[in-house]
Design an enzyme around this catalytic site. Structure first.
Site, short mmCIF file in Angstrom:
data_model
loop_
_atom_site.label_atom_id
_atom_site.label_comp_id
_atom_site.label_asym_id
_atom_site.label_seq_id
_atom_site.Cartn_x
_atom_site.Cartn_y
_atom_site.Cartn_z
N THR A 102 -1.46 -9.40 -2.58
CA THR A 102 -1.72 -10.41 -3.90
C THR A 102 -2.16 -9.59 -5.18
O THR A 102 -1.88 -10.22 -6.19
CB THR A 102 -2.85 -11.34 -3.41
OG1 THR A 102 -2.46 -11.87 -2.29
CG2 THR A 102 -2.86 -12.47 -4.36
N LYS A 130 -8.16 -16.43 3.45
CA LYS A 130 -9.35 -17.24 3.23
C LYS A 130 -9.24 -18.13 1.92
O LYS A 130 -10.08 -19.25 2.05
CB LYS A 130 -10.42 -16.04 2.61
CG LYS A 130 -10.74 -14.98 3.98
CD LYS A 130 -11.51 -13.92 3.31
CE LYS A 130 -11.11 -12.74 2.62
NZ LYS A 130 -9.68 -12.10 3.09
N ASP A 167 -7.13 -10.55 3.77
CA ASP A 167 -6.02 -11.32 3.55
C ASP A 167 -5.31 -12.13 4.57
O ASP A 167 -4.30 -12.45 4.82
CB ASP A 167 -4.58 -10.37 3.32
CG ASP A 167 -4.79 -9.30 2.05
OD1 ASP A 167 -5.49 -9.65 1.06
OD2 ASP A 167 -4.28 -8.37 2.07
N ALA A 212 -10.09 -8.12 -4.53
CA ALA A 212 -9.57 -9.49 -3.63
C ALA A 212 -8.56 -10.17 -4.35
O ALA A 212 -8.29 -10.13 -5.65
CB ALA A 212 -10.83 -10.38 -3.63
N GLY A 213 -7.56 -10.79 -3.53
CA GLY A 213 -6.61 -11.90 -3.91
C GLY A 213 -6.49 -12.83 -3.04
O GLY A 213 -6.03 -12.66 -2.02
N HIS A 214 -7.17 -13.95 -3.53
CA HIS A 214 -6.81 -15.11 -2.51
C HIS A 214 -6.01 -16.14 -3.16
O HIS A 214 -6.06 -16.88 -4.39
CB HIS A 214 -8.41 -15.65 -2.65
CG HIS A 214 -9.39 -14.89 -2.03
ND1 HIS A 214 -10.77 -15.00 -1.89
CD2 HIS A 214 -9.26 -13.59 -1.50
CE1 HIS A 214 -11.44 -13.94 -1.35
NE2 HIS A 214 -10.52 -13.12 -1.13
N GLN A 262 -12.42 -9.57 1.20
CA GLN A 262 -11.83 -8.62 2.21
C GLN A 262 -12.05 -9.27 3.59
O GLN A 262 -12.06 -10.40 3.73
CB GLN A 262 -12.70 -7.22 2.15
CG GLN A 262 -12.39 -6.65 0.81
CD GLN A 262 -12.78 -7.30 -0.65
OE1 GLN A 262 -14.09 -7.20 -0.61
NE2 GLN A 262 -11.93 -7.47 -1.55
N LEU A 298 0.52 -19.50 11.66
CA LEU A 298 1.17 -19.72 12.94
C LEU A 298 2.61 -19.65 12.77
O LEU A 298 3.22 -19.32 13.48
CB LEU A 298 0.39 -21.01 13.63
CG LEU A 298 1.07 -21.28 15.05
CD1 LEU A 298 0.63 -20.09 15.86
CD2 LEU A 298 0.50 -22.58 15.53
P1 GDP Z 1 -6.86 -13.99 1.37
O1 GDP Z 1 -7.04 -12.72 0.66
O2 GDP Z 1 -7.63 -13.94 2.81
O3 GDP Z 1 -7.35 -15.24 0.48
O4 GDP Z 1 -5.19 -14.05 1.72
P2 GDP Z 1 -4.01 -13.58 0.70
O5 GDP Z 1 -4.03 -14.94 -0.37
O6 GDP Z 1 -4.10 -12.46 0.46
O7 GDP Z 1 -2.96 -13.78 1.79
C1 GDP Z 1 -2.45 -14.89 2.41
C2 GDP Z 1 -1.17 -15.21 2.13
O8 GDP Z 1 -0.60 -16.09 2.97
C3 GDP Z 1 -1.00 -16.11 1.00
O9 GDP Z 1 0.42 -15.68 0.23
C4 GDP Z 1 -1.11 -17.55 1.49
O10 GDP Z 1 -0.26 -18.34 0.33
C5 GDP Z 1 -0.21 -17.44 2.48
N1 GDP Z 1 -0.67 -18.36 3.63
C6 GDP Z 1 -1.86 -18.90 3.97
N2 GDP Z 1 -1.99 -19.72 4.97
C7 GDP Z 1 -0.53 -19.47 5.43
C8 GDP Z 1 0.27 -20.31 6.62
O11 GDP Z 1 -0.53 -21.12 7.59
N3 GDP Z 1 1.52 -20.06 6.52
C9 GDP Z 1 2.22 -19.06 5.96
N4 GDP Z 1 3.52 -18.96 5.99
N5 GDP Z 1 1.46 -18.43 4.58
C10 GDP Z 1 0.28 -18.84 4.45
P1 IMO Z 2 -8.94 -10.01 0.16
O1 IMO Z 2 -10.15 -10.66 -0.39
C1 IMO Z 2 -6.90 -6.76 1.91
C2 IMO Z 2 -8.62 -2.54 0.93
C3 IMO Z 2 -7.83 -1.76 0.38
C4 IMO Z 2 -8.29 -0.26 0.81
C5 IMO Z 2 -9.77 -0.48 1.23
C6 IMO Z 2 -10.55 -0.02 0.21
O2 IMO Z 2 -7.75 -10.45 -0.61
O3 IMO Z 2 -8.57 -10.21 1.67
P2 IMO Z 2 -11.10 -1.07 -2.42
O4 IMO Z 2 -9.96 -1.02 -3.82
O5 IMO Z 2 -11.84 -2.08 -1.97
O6 IMO Z 2 -11.97 0.23 -2.59
O7 IMO Z 2 -10.21 -0.47 -1.28
O8 IMO Z 2 -9.91 -1.83 1.31
N1 IMO Z 2 -8.62 -3.90 0.46
C7 IMO Z 2 -8.32 -4.99 0.81
N2 IMO Z 2 -7.40 -5.49 1.73
N3 IMO Z 2 -7.36 -7.59 1.30
C8 IMO Z 2 -8.36 -7.48 0.54
O9 IMO Z 2 -9.01 -8.30 -0.38
C9 IMO Z 2 -8.96 -5.92 0.06
N4 IMO Z 2 -9.70 -5.50 -0.74
C10 IMO Z 2 -9.60 -4.03 -0.48
O10 IMO Z 2 -6.37 -1.80 0.54
O11 IMO Z 2 -7.56 -0.12 2.11
MG MG Z 3 -5.74 -11.45 -0.42
#
Ligand code: GDP
Ligand code: IMO
Ligand code: MG
Length: 413
Positions: A292, A15, A12, A38-40, A217, A325
């Site tokens: 996400t 990415k 999270d 994953a949740g991007h 992840q 940031l």
């Molecule tokens: P990922 O799994 O690595 O793609 O990240 P996620 O989407 O799960 O979580 C990142 C969260 O931070 C999302 O809600 C994005 O919209 C948000 N985000 C990303 N970059 C920024 C930033 O620079 N500032 C803020 N406030 N939010 C951000």
């Molecule tokens: P993105 O791509 C954050 C964590 C789960 C748990 C561990 C194992 O959005 O960054 P699983 O269901 O994979 O067997 O769970 O990994 N986990 C994540 N944490 N971001 C993710 O994906 C994750 N995918 C799995 O919370 O601790």
């Molecule tokens: Mg995510």
């Protein structure tokens, strides 16, 4: 050549935003491991998209998106996600070698969690059991969708082998007929996209097309190098991009690690810089730190440079992208973990006994506002100092700084 975006913390990191910000310059975006755990998130204007299996190049019509062989695919989740997008034909390719998450994987994931003394806190999506079957050579692959008779025989055999779990966990496995019925209904949505994605990537390389690999992840959740057993079940570090796509290690060029300006983790397991009090709550609320995929509250804490340096070593990061940031805006003081105290000594590495380290912090003065800033020179001087200090401490160049969820609110250096 292929470039790579990889999570440097516990997932999270942002990415999805980084991949989306860069994808305009690439011909292909490739997911190579993980699944719909994953949740991007991508935010463009008032549109917010949460991607789970589809690669984050999907918003660009010119960009071809590959779900590589290293991904585990819940076909029903994929079909549902595909519904939000039009004209995917010719720009989405699903590897015939990727493994399918089937209903018994999900039941097993959830039952195993309930039965554990200390649950991992998985997403409950069937990821671990599906990768487990892959390693046991018991997996059902995307290519099996091409011959349902053979697939049915394989699944019947697997269910027979799995019979013991019904009593062990007090669950009832679905029948082979009910699984096949579900598969038949989802099959038409997936079939047109099945491809030999490795061949596609090799041909793209021959033509000099640009490829961006998108990790899921984070490095600290890597099955080998993460905080085992509180990890996911795939190779989340850069090395996984090769096995999970068919690209050779020699094709990886620019490796960009993504990290938040602080740190979060979902699920159980060690997290030395976690802040359980006021600061943690500030970061959670201001950063919107709720999953996400599962909606769970993320644990929050300070930037851990020891863990980041370790992850940079595993990935061979050429540079870092520092995200969120702006979430630190308004804090009087900001802390960075620069070493650990372990058995009465100061150490700058991760010991095997990681549960018993205490963070040693360096403190920085806070700043007013970075939200929406798009050039380094326009950042408040204290925020510039913070970024320069992170660069100095981690010894890795910071090439991108993100200052809001919006696609364009990113500083390229
Ligand atoms: P990922 O799994 O690595 O793609 O990240 P996620 O989407 O799960 O979580 C990142 C969260 O931070 C999302 O809600 C994005 O919209 C948000 N985000 C990303 N970059 C920024 C930033 O620079 N500032 C803020 N406030 N939010 C951000
Ligand atoms: P993105 O791509 C954050 C964590 C789960 C748990 C561990 C194992 O959005 O960054 P699983 O269901 O994979 O067997 O769970 O990994 N986990 C994540 N944490 N971001 C993710 O994906 C994750 N995918 C799995 O919370 O601790
Ligand atoms: Mg995510």
């Amino acid at each position: 050549m292929a470039d790579l975006i990889v999570g440097i913390q516990w997932g999270d990191e942002g990415k999805g935003k980084v991949v989306d910000s860069l994808a305009g310059q690439y011909d292909y975006v490739v997911r190579y491991q993980g699944g719909h755990n994953a949740g991007h998130t991508i935010v463009v204007g008032s549109r917010k998209v949460a991607l789970h299996l589809l690669p984050s190049g999907i918003l660009y019509p010119h960009c071809k998106n590959i779900i590589g062989n290293g991904v585990v695919i819940d076909p029903w989740a994929l079909a549902e996600e595909m519904q939000s997008f039009e004209n995917l034909q010719g720009r989405l390719f699903v590897s015939d070698k990727a493994h399918l998450i089937l209903p018994y994987h999900i039941l097993l994931d959830q039952a195993k969690e309930k039965n554990k003394q200390r649950a991992i806190g998985t997403t409950g999506k069937g990821i671990g059991p599906c990768y487990g079957d892959k390693i046991l050579r018991n997996g059902i692959r995307v290519m099996d969708l091409k011959n349902l008779e053979v697939m049915k025989t394989k699944i019947a055999h697997i269910l027979q082998e799995l019979g013991y779990v019904e009593k062990l966990y007090g669950i009832e496995l679905p029948s082979v007929d009910s699984i096949m019925q579900k598969i038949e209904s989802v099959r038409p949505s997936i079939m047109p996209f099945i491809a030999d994605s490795t061949q596609i990537l090799w041909k793209a390389q021959e033509k000099g097309e640009k490829i961006l690999c998108e990790g899921a992840q984070g490095s600290m959740l890597d099955v080998d190098h993460g905080t085992y057993p509180f990890v996911t079940s795939s190779t989340t570090i850069a090395a996984g991009a090769c096995s999970g796509s068919g690209l050779s290690p020699k094709s990886l060029k620019n490796i960009i690690g993504v990290a938040k300006a602080y740190c979060t983790r979902v699920g159980n397991g060690v997290f030395p810089t976690e802040e359980e009090g006021e600061v943690g709550e500030w970061l959670r609320q201001k950063g919107g730190e709720f999953g996400t995929t599962t909606g769970r509250a993320r644990r929050c804490g300070w930037f851990d440079s020891v863990a980041v340096k370790y992850a940079c070593g595993l990935n061979g990061c050429d540079s870092l992208s520092i995200m969120k940031l702006d979430v630190l805006d308004g804090l009087e003081r900001v802390k960075v973990c620069v070493a650990y105290e372990y058995e009465g000594k100061r150490i700058d590495y991760i010991p095997t006994d990681y549960n018993n380290v205490k963070p040693i912090y360096q403190e920085f003065e806070g700043w007013e506002k970075t939200c929406g800033v798009r050039s380094f020179d326009s950042l408040p001087s204290k925020a510039q100092d913070y970024i320069k200090a992170l660069e100095e401490i981690t010894k890795v160049k910071i090439s991108m700084i993100s200052t809001s969820p919006q696609r364009d609110d990113i500083i390229m250096r």
